[in-house]
Design an enzyme around this catalytic site. Structure first.
Site, PDB file in Angstrom:
ATOM      1  N   THR A 145       0.872  -1.282  -0.054  1.00 53.02           N
ATOM      2  CA  THR A 145      -0.178  -0.091  -0.019  1.00 53.02           C
ATOM      3  C   THR A 145       1.074   1.341   0.039  1.00 53.02           C
ATOM      4  O   THR A 145       2.124   1.197   0.503  1.00 53.02           O
ATOM      5  CB  THR A 145      -1.106   0.082   1.224  1.00 53.02           C
ATOM      6  N   GLU A 177       0.092   5.176   4.570  1.00 57.31           N
ATOM      7  CA  GLU A 177       0.595   4.853   6.051  1.00 57.31           C
ATOM      8  C   GLU A 177      -0.643   4.515   6.837  1.00 57.31           C
ATOM      9  O   GLU A 177      -0.613   3.652   7.847  1.00 57.31           O
ATOM     10  CB  GLU A 177       1.565   5.551   6.465  1.00 57.31           C
ATOM     11  N   LYS A 196      -3.686   3.525   6.414  1.00 59.47           N
ATOM     12  CA  LYS A 196      -4.438   2.167   6.125  1.00 59.47           C
ATOM     13  C   LYS A 196      -3.265   0.963   6.796  1.00 59.47           C
ATOM     14  O   LYS A 196      -3.879   0.063   7.328  1.00 59.47           O
ATOM     15  CB  LYS A 196      -4.381   1.891   4.752  1.00 59.47           C
ATOM     16  N   GLU A 221      -3.915   1.727 -10.335  1.00 58.14           N
ATOM     17  CA  GLU A 221      -4.864   0.782 -10.289  1.00 58.14           C
ATOM     18  C   GLU A 221      -5.709   0.967 -11.463  1.00 58.14           C
ATOM     19  O   GLU A 221      -6.006   2.064 -12.071  1.00 58.14           O
ATOM     20  CB  GLU A 221      -5.734   0.951  -9.004  1.00 58.14           C
ATOM     21  N   ASP A 267      -8.448  -2.488  -0.916  1.00 58.79           N
ATOM     22  CA  ASP A 267      -9.100  -1.288  -1.793  1.00 58.79           C
ATOM     23  C   ASP A 267     -10.332  -0.920  -1.198  1.00 58.79           C
ATOM     24  O   ASP A 267     -11.215  -1.901  -0.703  1.00 58.79           O
ATOM     25  CB  ASP A 267      -9.727  -1.738  -3.265  1.00 58.79           C
ATOM     26  N   LYS A 287     -13.754   3.863  15.567  1.00 62.25           N
ATOM     27  CA  LYS A 287     -13.502   3.404  14.085  1.00 62.25           C
ATOM     28  C   LYS A 287     -12.719   1.944  13.972  1.00 62.25           C
ATOM     29  O   LYS A 287     -13.070   1.146  13.379  1.00 62.25           O
ATOM     30  CB  LYS A 287     -12.698   4.398  13.449  1.00 62.25           C
ATOM     31  N   HIS A 320     -15.187  -0.950   8.449  1.00 60.92           N
ATOM     32  CA  HIS A 320     -15.011  -1.674   6.980  1.00 60.92           C
ATOM     33  C   HIS A 320     -13.623  -2.449   7.191  1.00 60.92           C
ATOM     34  O   HIS A 320     -13.603  -3.661   6.693  1.00 60.92           O
ATOM     35  CB  HIS A 320     -15.276  -0.668   6.125  1.00 60.92           C
ATOM     36  N   ARG A 321     -12.753  -1.746   7.410  1.00 55.22           N
ATOM     37  CA  ARG A 321     -11.190  -2.199   7.281  1.00 55.22           C
ATOM     38  C   ARG A 321     -11.136  -3.292   8.427  1.00 55.22           C
ATOM     39  O   ARG A 321     -10.530  -4.463   8.055  1.00 55.22           O
ATOM     40  CB  ARG A 321     -10.371  -1.078   7.488  1.00 55.22           C
TER      41      ARG A 321
HETATM   42  P1  ITT Z   1      -3.530   2.281  -1.625  1.00 57.32           P
HETATM   43  O1  ITT Z   1      -2.193   2.643  -2.025  1.00 57.32           O
HETATM   44  O2  ITT Z   1      -3.422   1.242  -0.503  1.00 57.32           O
HETATM   45  O3  ITT Z   1      -4.398   2.263  -3.062  1.00 57.32           O
HETATM   46  P2  ITT Z   1      -5.082   4.475  -1.368  1.00 57.32           P
HETATM   47  O4  ITT Z   1      -4.962   5.867  -0.427  1.00 57.32           O
HETATM   48  O5  ITT Z   1      -4.961   4.976  -2.793  1.00 57.32           O
HETATM   49  O6  ITT Z   1      -4.024   3.514  -1.111  1.00 57.32           O
HETATM   50  P3  ITT Z   1      -7.736   3.347  -1.477  1.00 57.32           P
HETATM   51  O7  ITT Z   1      -7.642   3.700  -3.062  1.00 57.32           O
HETATM   52  O8  ITT Z   1      -8.141   1.941  -0.758  1.00 57.32           O
HETATM   53  O9  ITT Z   1      -6.256   3.797  -1.062  1.00 57.32           O
HETATM   54  O10 ITT Z   1      -8.633   4.427  -0.661  1.00 57.32           O
HETATM   55  C1  ITT Z   1      -9.163   5.342  -1.476  1.00 57.32           C
HETATM   56  C2  ITT Z   1      -9.306   6.685  -0.461  1.00 57.32           C
HETATM   57  O11 ITT Z   1     -10.448   6.598   0.561  1.00 57.32           O
HETATM   58  C3  ITT Z   1      -8.039   7.033   0.538  1.00 57.32           C
HETATM   59  O12 ITT Z   1      -7.111   7.655  -0.159  1.00 57.32           O
HETATM   60  C4  ITT Z   1      -8.753   7.602   1.767  1.00 57.32           C
HETATM   61  O13 ITT Z   1      -8.782   9.047   1.191  1.00 57.32           O
HETATM   62  C5  ITT Z   1     -10.166   7.092   1.491  1.00 57.32           C
HETATM   63  N1  ITT Z   1     -10.154   6.279   2.458  1.00 57.32           N
HETATM   64  C6  ITT Z   1      -9.932   4.859   2.505  1.00 57.32           C
HETATM   65  N2  ITT Z   1     -10.043   4.163   3.669  1.00 57.32           N
HETATM   66  C7  ITT Z   1     -10.669   5.169   4.372  1.00 57.32           C
HETATM   67  C8  ITT Z   1     -11.035   5.228   5.864  1.00 57.32           C
HETATM   68  O14 ITT Z   1     -10.926   4.057   7.003  1.00 57.32           O
HETATM   69  N3  ITT Z   1     -11.506   6.268   6.291  1.00 57.32           N
HETATM   70  C9  ITT Z   1     -11.390   7.445   5.611  1.00 57.32           C
HETATM   71  N4  ITT Z   1     -11.005   7.548   4.521  1.00 57.32           N
HETATM   72  C10 ITT Z   1     -10.785   6.408   3.659  1.00 57.32           C
END
Ligand code: ITT
Length: 188
Positions: A12, A15, A17, A41, A70, A167, A172-173
């Site tokens: 990923t 950070e 996440k 992606e 994702d 949270k 979800h995570r």
């Molecule tokens: P990856 O490199 O893992 O893809 P990313 O930031 O691009 O990292 P995602 O595409 O999964 O990750 O997530 C899309 C966006 O949604 C992410 O950049 C956040 O802004 C938002 N997001 C994801 N999870 C969230 C959470 O738990 N709470 C709030 N916003 C979240």
């Protein structure tokens, strides 16, 4: 081999996440390594398709057990927008832009959805999590990341950014990672 001896990577670029996932897995004594993975992606309405393609790419790079995750915020009144385009939308218009789009909207229902894809080079397994809630009227709270300041989980009053404990308990995570942990413990 026990699961605590394993080297499993989370690929990923985010950070926040990584830290959330590491927290959940450490309770099951599963250690993870961080693969800083900036990947273009694919465009799709399906979190699963996106995660599937990304984990394939990550495995090709690493050649070790690896997973990706994702996530998207799906807002009912906006027909599921920003959904799988959440990363792009947060960079372009942010939570502020979402609040603008929702300004005169009574239906505030939204949910976060997550798909984790794990690959050991032979099989790919996917795990899902979802958290329903509502879009707040204004940004509240300083913790978390992304859309956390505007998301209120169902049956709560505070946003994710105001209440990280909540949270981490019901996100979800968190749900998707518990399913991954269960799978890894059975597999190894
Ligand atoms: P990856 O490199 O893992 O893809 P990313 O930031 O691009 O990292 P995602 O595409 O999964 O990750 O997530 C899309 C966006 O949604 C992410 O950049 C956040 O802004 C938002 N997001 C994801 N999870 C969230 C959470 O738990 N709470 C709030 N916003 C979240």
């Amino acid at each position: 081999m026990s699961v605590s001896d394993l080297s499993i990577y989370f690929a990923t670029s985010n950070e926040h996440k990584f830290n959330e996932v590491r927290g959940v897995l450490s309770a099951s004594r599963i250690k993870i390594e961080h693969l800083m993975f900036k990947h273009n992606e694919i465009r799709s309405d399906s979190l699963e398709e996106i995660a599937f393609e990304a984990v394939n790419a990550a495995y090709v790079k690493l050649k070790k057990p690896v997973f990706v995750e994702d996530t998207g915020l799906f807002i009912s009144a906006l027909n599921g927008f920003p959904g799988t385009f959440s990363a792009w939308v947060i960079n372009k218009i942010g939570s502020k832009g979402i609040l603008k789009l929702m300004r005169s909207e009574q239906n505030r229902a939204a949910s976060f959805k997550t798909c984790i894809a794990f690959s050991d080079g032979k099989d790919i397994k996917t795990f899902f999590g979802e958290c329903s809630g509502a879009i707040a009227n204004k940004q509240r709270g300083k913790s978390g990341f992304g859309f956390d300041p505007i998301f209120i989980p169902a049956d709560y009053k505070k946003t994710f950014a105001e209440d990280t404990k909540t949270k981490n308990k019901l996100s979800h995570r968190h749900q998707a990672v518990l399913k991954l942990a269960d799978f890894l413990i059975r597999k190894y």
